[in-house]
Motif scaffolding. Structure first.
Motif, short mmCIF file in Angstrom:
data_model
loop_
_atom_site.label_atom_id
_atom_site.label_comp_id
_atom_site.label_asym_id
_atom_site.label_seq_id
_atom_site.Cartn_x
_atom_site.Cartn_y
_atom_site.Cartn_z
N ILE A 119 0.82 -1.23 0.00
CA ILE A 119 0.00 0.00 0.00
C ILE A 119 0.85 1.27 0.00
N GLY A 120 2.12 1.15 0.46
CA GLY A 120 2.91 2.38 0.61
C GLY A 120 4.32 2.29 0.10
N CYS A 121 4.57 1.38 -0.84
CA CYS A 121 5.93 1.20 -1.36
C CYS A 121 6.44 2.50 -2.00
N PRO A 122 7.67 2.94 -1.64
CA PRO A 122 8.22 4.16 -2.27
C PRO A 122 8.27 4.08 -3.80
N SER A 148 5.19 2.15 -8.66
CA SER A 148 4.80 1.18 -9.69
C SER A 148 4.54 -0.20 -9.09
N LEU A 149 5.03 -0.44 -7.86
CA LEU A 149 4.86 -1.73 -7.20
C LEU A 149 3.66 -1.76 -6.26
N ARG A 150 2.98 -0.64 -6.11
CA ARG A 150 1.85 -0.58 -5.17
C ARG A 150 0.63 -1.31 -5.73
N ASP A 151 -0.11 -1.91 -4.80
CA ASP A 151 -1.40 -2.52 -5.13
C ASP A 151 -2.27 -2.38 -3.88
N ILE A 152 -3.05 -1.30 -3.83
CA ILE A 152 -3.82 -0.97 -2.62
C ILE A 152 -4.80 -2.08 -2.27
N TYR A 153 -5.48 -2.62 -3.26
CA TYR A 153 -6.50 -3.64 -2.98
C TYR A 153 -5.88 -4.91 -2.41
N GLU A 154 -4.80 -5.36 -3.02
CA GLU A 154 -4.13 -6.58 -2.52
C GLU A 154 -3.53 -6.32 -1.15
N ALA A 200 -8.69 4.77 3.54
CA ALA A 200 -8.74 6.21 3.23
C ALA A 200 -8.42 6.47 1.77
N ASN A 201 -7.40 5.78 1.25
CA ASN A 201 -7.02 5.96 -0.16
C ASN A 201 -8.08 5.43 -1.11
N LEU A 202 -8.88 4.51 -0.65
CA LEU A 202 -9.96 3.98 -1.48
C LEU A 202 -11.26 4.76 -1.29
N GLY A 203 -11.20 5.82 -0.46
CA GLY A 203 -12.37 6.67 -0.26
C GLY A 203 -13.39 6.13 0.72
N ASP A 204 -13.03 5.07 1.48
CA ASP A 204 -13.95 4.47 2.44
C ASP A 204 -13.72 5.10 3.81
N LYS A 205 -14.34 6.25 4.03
CA LYS A 205 -14.11 7.01 5.26
C LYS A 205 -14.63 6.26 6.48
N TYR A 206 -15.77 5.59 6.34
CA TYR A 206 -16.37 4.89 7.49
C TYR A 206 -15.40 3.86 8.07
N ASN A 207 -14.91 2.96 7.20
CA ASN A 207 -14.01 1.90 7.68
C ASN A 207 -12.64 2.47 8.08
N ILE A 210 -7.97 11.65 7.84
CA ILE A 210 -9.16 10.89 7.40
C ILE A 210 -10.42 11.75 7.49
N GLN A 211 -10.46 12.67 8.46
CA GLN A 211 -11.65 13.49 8.65
C GLN A 211 -11.91 14.42 7.46
N ILE A 212 -10.87 14.70 6.69
CA ILE A 212 -11.01 15.62 5.55
C ILE A 212 -11.72 14.94 4.38
N ILE A 213 -11.68 13.59 4.36
CA ILE A 213 -12.31 12.86 3.27
C ILE A 213 -13.81 13.16 3.24
N GLU A 214 -14.34 13.39 2.08
CA GLU A 214 -15.78 13.65 1.96
C GLU A 214 -16.57 12.38 2.22
N ASP A 215 -17.70 12.55 2.91
CA ASP A 215 -18.57 11.40 3.19
C ASP A 215 -19.22 10.90 1.89
#
Length: 587
Positions: A500-503, A506-512, A543-550, A582-587
């Motif tokens: 999720i946070g590889c510098p 190109s190697l990042r895969d948030i879902y995996e 947060a990066n996937l826009g899921d503020k609740y979780n 996270i609080q800045i993310i729109e609901d």
């Protein structure tokens, strides 16, 4: 008046004469026998339904099932409108594997109180055991159709992690699967895991469904998720808990403590252990179990307080000495490790593993001379054994930090056993210390290929790859580690965090990465530190996937865990910064 008194005397004496004889209870320990004597006298003086039923409960809690059943039946005859004694008689029948009797007794319960949903559950299980699937379905649906799955008693002794309707839905899924309704089974199981991601049996049954459908990749994925959690833990029954709390029986209490530990009910196990110590303080098996439960629940001081008593009971029992000694060793309680392993070594003086751990323990408590004495004795007894020499050299290097002495063994080891994984591990460590990182990495990899079960070497290599910013190789390394250790929460967290946070973006895969972090966060054996790191990464992924609740839910839980685990204030501040972001993310 006289006739009424005579009738009452005859009526009560009829019940009094049928109370089971406790002469058969000669095998009980004194606390259990005294408890039983008191209950018996009370029932004989006044054979009311309550007194007869309580005598049954105490007999039941002593594992005297025949006498308990007789007492429950007397209590039922005394007051037929009461459902409680049918309930305990039904549970006793369940313990004895008598499905028809279970159904009969729990049906009597729901006739008197249809809101006792555990009774419906036990009826459903028994019908299923008898392969009467239609009747079983009706019983489980009775639970799933209700808004609330009430427990049998409001006076709860502990809380279940899952509501009763989750267990009922799972049992329905099993019936659907066994009767060929795979789509309905899959749908029901997915309903469970959507809301209760730690319910391991649902993942395991989903794995079987996908295997049956020929989707082996998905089957393997769900099997791995299932193995992160318990195989199956039956629903908590607070009425049965009341029965257990009555027990003064060594056999029954130890059985219930084992069950609590197996089902990861740590607070309940502690409560039962404390009960056992209170009522049977001089029983060697109770002391053994208590010490192990205290260690399991990280109550080290309580465990240490029992060591003198425990050693006096087991000073000639090698297996017990070793098993407890290794618990202390793993918890870095080296003074206690020495006490146990010194006695174990007296029984098996040639045991190399114990000698190595003793040397490490002496070193760790500051007795360095004694530590080298153990090492020297090992050398004298095994001068030509490369496996032992490699083990000693690794201890010198990794535990004693004595690079000079460890390096002195290396030329001979490389000549005698160059492909030995421990020799390669030592060579890797020395190469890394000397700044030859490429050589170190190659040697670590060779060592792991030779012994993929060595988690320490896997960690060393992972740290080295990350420190040298070899991101692609780090990701591949942890994926390979999970091939051999698919349910290790540390490896799950490390891989997830990289993805999720590889510098190297190109190697990042948030879902995996999110999937790996979620598994680490929900894993039944995750340590507090891994839990916090996984929680931070998981909140970031959501947060990066826009899921503020979780994201909010996970970061708040993670902050609480970090505070409880005494993480540094600076790290806690970083978590709070993530919370603010996270609080800045729109609901």
């Amino acid at each position: 008046m006289v006739l009424a008194l005579l009738f009452k005397f005859y009526f009560t004496n009829q019940y009094r004469s049928q109370i089971p004889d406790i002469a058969e209870y000669h095998n009980l320990l004194t606390p259990a026998r005294n408890q039983l004597d008191d209950a018996l006298k009370k029932a004989q003086r006044n054979p009311s339904a309550e007194n007869l039923g309580r005598l049954g409960m105490i007999s039941h809690s002593c594992a005297n099932y025949e006498q308990a059943a007789q007492c429950y039946e007397l209590a039922i005859r005394r007051k037929k409108s009461e459902w409680l004694w049918y309930y305990y008689l039904g549970y006793l029948s369940m313990e004895m594997g008598e499905s028809n009797a279970v159904i009969e007794n729990f049906n009597r319960v729901i006739e008197r109180n249809p809101n006792i949903y555990h009774a419906w559950f036990y009826i459903g299980e028994s019908y299923r055991n008898l392969r009467m699937n239609d009747a079983a379905e009706r019983s489980f649906v009775k639970i799933t159709d209700t808004q609330n799955s009430h427990v049998a008693s409001e006076a709860t002794t502990r809380k279940d992690q899952f509501p009763l309707d989750v267990y009922a839905k799972f049992q329905l899924s099993r019936i659907y699967f066994e009767t060929g309704r795979l789509d309905l089974a899959e749908e029901t199981l997915n309903e469970i895991v959507q809301s209760f991601r730690m319910f391991g049996p649902a993942y395991r049954l989903l794995s079987s469904i996908y295997s049956t459908n020929g989707d082996m990749l998905l089957s393997k994925r769900y099997e791995e998720r299932a193995n992160d959690q318990l195989v199956y833990s039956p629903p908590v029954d607070t009425l049965v808990d009341r029965l257990v709390l009555l027990s003064r029986s060594e056999f029954f209490l130890l059985k219930m403590i084992d069950e609590a530990q197996r089902n990861m009910h740590s607070e309940w196990a502690l409560r039962l252990v404390n009960n056992a110590i209170q009522y049977i303080p001089d029983n060697k098996y109770v002391i053994s179990k208590a010490l192990k439960i205290f260690m399991w629940t990280e109550l080290d001081e309580k465990a240490i307080a029992l060591t003198d008593q425990h050693l006096s009971y087991f000073q000639e029992d090698f297996t017990e000495l070793y098993n407890v000694g290794i618990l202390f060793f793993r918890n870095s309680l080296y003074r206690q490790t020495i006490d146990y392993f010194a006695l174990a070594l007296d029984i098996k003086p040639e045991d190399i593993d114990i000698q190595e751990k003793l040397a490490i323990s002496y070193w760790s408590v500051g007795e360095k001379q004694r530590s080298y004495e153990v090492i020297n004795e090992l050398l004298e007894n095994n001068p030509n054994n490369p496996e032992v020499l490699a083990g000693i050299a690794n201890i010198l290097y990794y535990n004693f930090k004595d690079t000079e002495k460890a390096s002195g063994y290396l030329p001979g080891l490389l000549k005698a056993a160059p492909s030995n994984p421990m020799v390669q591990k030592l060579s890797a460590g020395i190469a890394e210390k000397n700044g030859d990182f490429q050589k170190a990495i190659a040697l670590y990899e060779s060592s792991i290929r030779g012994n993929p079960e060595d988690i320490t070497t896997i960690r060393f290599l992972g740290t080295s790859l990350t420190n040298h910013e070899m991101w692609g190789k780090s990701i591949r390394h942890y994926k390979e580690a999970l091939e051999y250790h698919p349910n290790d929460p540390y490896f799950l967290e490390r891989l997830g965090t990289l993805l999720i946070g590889c510098p190297d973006t190109s190697l990042r895969d948030i879902y995996e990465g999110k999937d790996y972090l979620e598994r680490a966060f929900l894993h039944m054996s995750t340590t507090p530190s891994t839990l916090v790191y996984a929680g931070r990464g998981l909140a970031f992924a959501y947060a990066n996937l826009g899921d503020k609740y979780n994201a909010n839910k996970i970061i708040m839980e993670t902050i609480g865990i970090a505070q409880g685990a005494n993480f540094s204030q600076s790290y806690q501040n970083e978590l709070k910064d993530l919370y603010d972001a996270i609080q800045i993310i729109e609901d």
